[in-house]
Design an enzyme around this catalytic site. Structure first.
Site, short mmCIF file in Angstrom:
data_model
loop_
_atom_site.label_atom_id
_atom_site.label_comp_id
_atom_site.label_asym_id
_atom_site.label_seq_id
_atom_site.Cartn_x
_atom_site.Cartn_y
_atom_site.Cartn_z
N ALA A 35 0.71 -1.23 0.13
CA ALA A 35 -0.15 -0.11 0.12
C ALA A 35 0.84 1.35 0.11
N THR A 37 2.69 2.77 2.46
CA THR A 37 2.26 3.74 3.72
C THR A 37 3.39 4.32 4.14
N THR A 140 5.01 -12.32 14.96
CA THR A 140 5.93 -11.75 15.97
C THR A 140 5.91 -12.62 17.07
N ASP A 141 6.97 -12.44 17.93
CA ASP A 141 7.23 -13.02 19.40
C ASP A 141 6.21 -12.41 20.27
N GLU A 142 5.93 -10.91 19.87
CA GLU A 142 5.35 -10.06 20.96
C GLU A 142 3.89 -10.75 20.83
N TYR A 165 -0.95 -3.31 18.84
CA TYR A 165 -0.20 -4.19 17.76
C TYR A 165 -0.24 -5.45 17.85
N SER A 166 0.27 -5.83 19.14
CA SER A 166 0.61 -7.29 19.17
C SER A 166 -0.74 -8.03 19.23
N SER A 168 -3.56 -7.41 17.52
CA SER A 168 -3.76 -7.41 16.04
C SER A 168 -3.12 -8.82 15.34
N LYS A 169 -1.73 -8.89 15.76
CA LYS A 169 -0.88 -9.75 15.21
C LYS A 169 -1.68 -11.29 15.61
N ASN A 195 13.74 -7.55 14.68
CA ASN A 195 14.89 -7.39 13.70
C ASN A 195 15.72 -6.35 13.57
N PRO A 220 16.22 9.13 23.06
CA PRO A 220 14.90 9.03 24.32
C PRO A 220 15.02 7.45 24.66
N ASN A 264 17.82 -2.57 26.13
CA ASN A 264 17.92 -1.29 25.22
C ASN A 264 19.25 -0.56 25.54
N ASP A 287 7.94 6.21 30.06
CA ASP A 287 7.98 4.74 29.52
C ASP A 287 6.84 4.62 28.63
P1 NAD Z 1 7.43 -2.14 8.10
O1 NAD Z 1 6.44 -1.33 8.73
O2 NAD Z 1 8.80 -1.69 7.81
O3 NAD Z 1 6.83 -2.65 6.47
C1 NAD Z 1 5.29 -2.68 6.58
C2 NAD Z 1 5.01 -2.57 4.85
O4 NAD Z 1 3.57 -3.04 4.79
C3 NAD Z 1 5.27 -1.47 4.51
O5 NAD Z 1 5.87 -1.43 2.99
C4 NAD Z 1 3.74 -0.73 4.21
O6 NAD Z 1 3.61 0.05 3.21
C5 NAD Z 1 3.14 -1.89 3.99
N1 NAD Z 1 1.64 -1.94 4.34
C6 NAD Z 1 1.03 -1.47 5.20
N2 NAD Z 1 -0.26 -1.66 5.30
C7 NAD Z 1 -0.48 -2.34 4.22
C8 NAD Z 1 -1.76 -2.70 3.54
N3 NAD Z 1 -2.93 -2.55 4.19
N4 NAD Z 1 -1.67 -3.35 2.23
C9 NAD Z 1 -0.39 -3.80 1.80
N5 NAD Z 1 0.70 -3.09 2.56
C10 NAD Z 1 0.45 -2.41 3.54
O7 NAD Z 1 7.21 -3.48 8.86
P2 NAD Z 1 8.43 -4.60 9.04
O8 NAD Z 1 9.13 -4.22 10.19
O9 NAD Z 1 9.14 -5.01 7.64
O10 NAD Z 1 7.65 -5.80 9.31
C11 NAD Z 1 6.83 -6.62 8.38
C12 NAD Z 1 6.36 -7.85 9.04
O11 NAD Z 1 6.97 -8.60 9.80
C13 NAD Z 1 5.10 -7.32 9.71
O12 NAD Z 1 3.90 -8.14 9.65
C14 NAD Z 1 5.67 -7.40 11.10
O13 NAD Z 1 4.47 -7.73 12.34
C15 NAD Z 1 6.70 -8.58 11.41
N6 NAD Z 1 7.70 -8.75 12.29
C16 NAD Z 1 8.44 -7.53 12.25
C17 NAD Z 1 9.48 -7.60 13.01
C18 NAD Z 1 10.64 -6.48 13.36
O14 NAD Z 1 11.29 -6.46 14.40
N7 NAD Z 1 10.44 -5.41 12.32
C19 NAD Z 1 9.83 -8.77 14.02
C20 NAD Z 1 8.92 -9.82 13.81
C21 NAD Z 1 7.79 -9.90 12.87
O1 DAU Z 2 9.36 -8.37 18.83
C1 DAU Z 2 9.18 -8.18 17.25
C2 DAU Z 2 8.71 -6.71 17.34
O2 DAU Z 2 9.92 -5.82 17.47
C3 DAU Z 2 7.97 -6.63 15.96
O3 DAU Z 2 6.78 -7.38 16.07
C4 DAU Z 2 7.53 -5.26 15.72
O4 DAU Z 2 7.19 -4.81 14.44
C5 DAU Z 2 8.90 -4.19 15.87
O5 DAU Z 2 8.46 -2.87 15.85
C6 DAU Z 2 9.44 -4.46 17.27
O6 DAU Z 2 8.61 -4.15 18.28
P1 DAU Z 2 9.50 -3.35 19.68
O7 DAU Z 2 8.38 -2.42 20.30
O8 DAU Z 2 10.52 -4.44 20.45
O9 DAU Z 2 10.48 -2.29 18.68
P2 DAU Z 2 10.92 -0.85 19.08
O10 DAU Z 2 12.07 -0.90 18.15
O11 DAU Z 2 9.70 0.13 18.82
O12 DAU Z 2 11.61 -0.76 20.45
C7 DAU Z 2 12.53 -1.68 20.99
C8 DAU Z 2 12.84 -1.24 22.44
O13 DAU Z 2 13.28 -0.07 22.37
C9 DAU Z 2 11.32 -1.49 23.40
O14 DAU Z 2 11.75 -1.89 24.47
C10 DAU Z 2 11.04 0.06 23.26
C11 DAU Z 2 12.32 0.72 23.32
N1 DAU Z 2 12.39 2.23 22.84
C12 DAU Z 2 11.90 2.27 21.36
C13 DAU Z 2 12.13 3.62 20.84
C14 DAU Z 2 11.56 3.65 19.38
C15 DAU Z 2 13.22 3.11 23.30
O15 DAU Z 2 13.51 2.96 24.60
N2 DAU Z 2 12.95 4.40 22.63
C16 DAU Z 2 12.61 4.59 21.74
O16 DAU Z 2 12.58 5.78 21.13
#
Ligand code: NAD
Ligand code: DAU
Length: 350
Positions: A35, A37, A140-142, A165-166, A168-169, A195, A220, A264, A287
């Site tokens: 999409a 976004t 996701t592990d969440e 978020y978690s 919905s997943k 990741n 932050p 972190n 927090d």
């Molecule tokens: P991201 O936010 O970087 O990318 C999400 C992508 O989905 C974007 O390209 C966005 O345009 C697209 N998108 C959003 N809404 C859409 C819709 N309605 N239709 C089609 N495309 C749409 O996310 P990410 O970090 O690459 O994560 C990808 C997947 O992996 C997610 O499902 C997330 O839950 C899962 N995941 C992420 C992590 C992590 O650490 N990032 C870990 C485990 C699982």
């Molecule tokens: O565990 C998998 C998940 O990891 C994925 O499903 C999610 O899509 C991905 O966003 C990620 O979620 P987290 O909430 O763990 O990731 P985030 O990078 O947002 O935050 C990592 C940790 O760092 C969390 O404990 C919050 C903290 N944090 C994050 C931000 C953005 C900070 O302390 N300061 C910040 O500004």
């Protein structure tokens, strides 16, 4: 030639996965539905050319008509669903889109795939599927919630998601599971830990800290900074998904993680040190609501049954990632202009 529908392939993990598949296999046509976004960016895929092996379609996974049209036009064998709203903080500000995309979108993909893949019924009335098709849900592990000091998430750990978020997943996972139980849909679910790597949108911890360090902005850190995540390089995640798609037993869930737990604050200090900046940039801030304290993935199922193992050490992966952001500051400038600037102001300058 097999055809794979990858959704969300212009995002962080999706774009790495598109490149992984097209780089590794000659016998795939890959259709990328995204999409675009704020998190989706075609620059992430600039080296991939449209043609016989690759097609990009802009659109949403919850758009049934569009998904139906794609299945009519393309002979889809696999669906790999990355498309999602993925940022926990945004889900706390505004949960609705998370339900629409992550839950409703998943249901549309499953439903259209089922309609197109079913060839008949067995003697009990269960659908029978065309050979070689599979739906893979990138989860996701969440979904497991949070851990105390001890223990790890296993595939059998009860789901207890804490953020919108978690939740919905986890809901999407339940729907995928139900399609397998009730309709025998060939499927897998992968549940990966955090990741890091190239092309991660800078709202997430690691790229946000790198970007702020480079701009000498405050770093932050939420709460006491002692929350623990289990970090995995995005390329190792992509190989894990490829492995599960091709060798995972249908109906199974696989946890994916690198046995790499870090607080972190350790990560923030590592980035500061690597970039030669001062720890005075660290600012402890309010927090996150409902903040999960610790994640840790038990990955024995995927390592012993499917032979997958992470290839990156955290040290090497972080070194390369920081170098990538240093070399790609233009990419960073492009994605942090516009909508992201407003988001940052709203989130961090309350
Ligand atoms: P991201 O936010 O970087 O990318 C999400 C992508 O989905 C974007 O390209 C966005 O345009 C697209 N998108 C959003 N809404 C859409 C819709 N309605 N239709 C089609 N495309 C749409 O996310 P990410 O970090 O690459 O994560 C990808 C997947 O992996 C997610 O499902 C997330 O839950 C899962 N995941 C992420 C992590 C992590 O650490 N990032 C870990 C485990 C699982
Ligand atoms: O565990 C998998 C998940 O990891 C994925 O499903 C999610 O899509 C991905 O966003 C990620 O979620 P987290 O909430 O763990 O990731 P985030 O990078 O947002 O935050 C990592 C940790 O760092 C969390 O404990 C919050 C903290 N944090 C994050 C931000 C953005 C900070 O302390 N300061 C910040 O500004």
């Amino acid at each position: 030639m097999k055809t794979m529908l990858v959704t969300g392939g212009a995002g962080f993990i999706g774009s790495n996965f598109v490149k992984h598949i097209l780089g590794k296999y000659d016998n795939y046509r890959l259709v990328n539905l995204d999409a675009l976004t704020y998190a989706g960016n075609l620059e992430n895929l600039k080296e991939i050319e449209e043609g016989q092996k690759y097609r990009f379609i802009k659109g949403g996974i919850a758009d049934r008509e569009l998904v139906e049209r794609i299945f009519e036009e393309e002979n889809i064998d696999y669906v790999v669903n990355f498309a999602a709203e993925s940022h926990v903080d945004r889900s706390i500000e505004d949960p609705e889109i998370f339900i629409k995309t992550n839950v409703m979108g998943t249901q549309v993909l499953l439903d259209v795939a089922k309609k197109n893949w079913v060839t008949g019924k067995d003697e009990f009335g269960y659908p029978v599927y065309r050979d070689g098709v599979k739906y893979l849900q990138v989860s996701t592990d969440e979904v497991y919630g949070t851990l105390g000091k001890e223990g790890m998430f296993k595939e059998t750990t009860p789901l207890a998601p804490n953020s919108p978020y978690s939740a919905s997943k986890a809901s999407a996972d339940m729907i995928v599971r139900a399609y397998n139980e009730t309709f025998k849909m060939p499927m897998n679910i992968t549940r990966c830990s955090n990741n890091y790597g190239p092309y991660q949108f800078p709202e997430k911890l690691i790229p946000l800290m790198i970007a702020n360090c480079l701009n000498e902005k405050e770093l932050p850190v939420y709460g006491d900074g002692m929350q623990i995540r289990d970090w995995l390089h995005v390329k190792d995640h992509c190989v894990a998904i490829d492995t599960v798609l091709h060798t995972g037993k249908s109906g199974e869930i696989y946890n994916v993680g690198g046995n790499n737990e870090k607080a972190n604050i350790e990560i923030v200090k590592l980035i500061i040190k690597t970039l030669g900046k001062s720890e005075r940039l660290i600012k402890y801030v309010k927090d996150r609501l409902g903040h999960d304290r610790r994640y840790a993935i038990e990955n024995t199922k995927i390592t012993t049954e499917l032979g997958w193992e992470p290839s990156y050490t955290f040290e090497q992966g972080m070194k390369e990632t920081i170098e990538w952001y240093l070399e790609n500051q233009k990419w960073m400038d492009n994605v942090t202009s516009g909508e992201y600037k407003e988001y940052y102001e709203k989130m961090y300058n309350k």
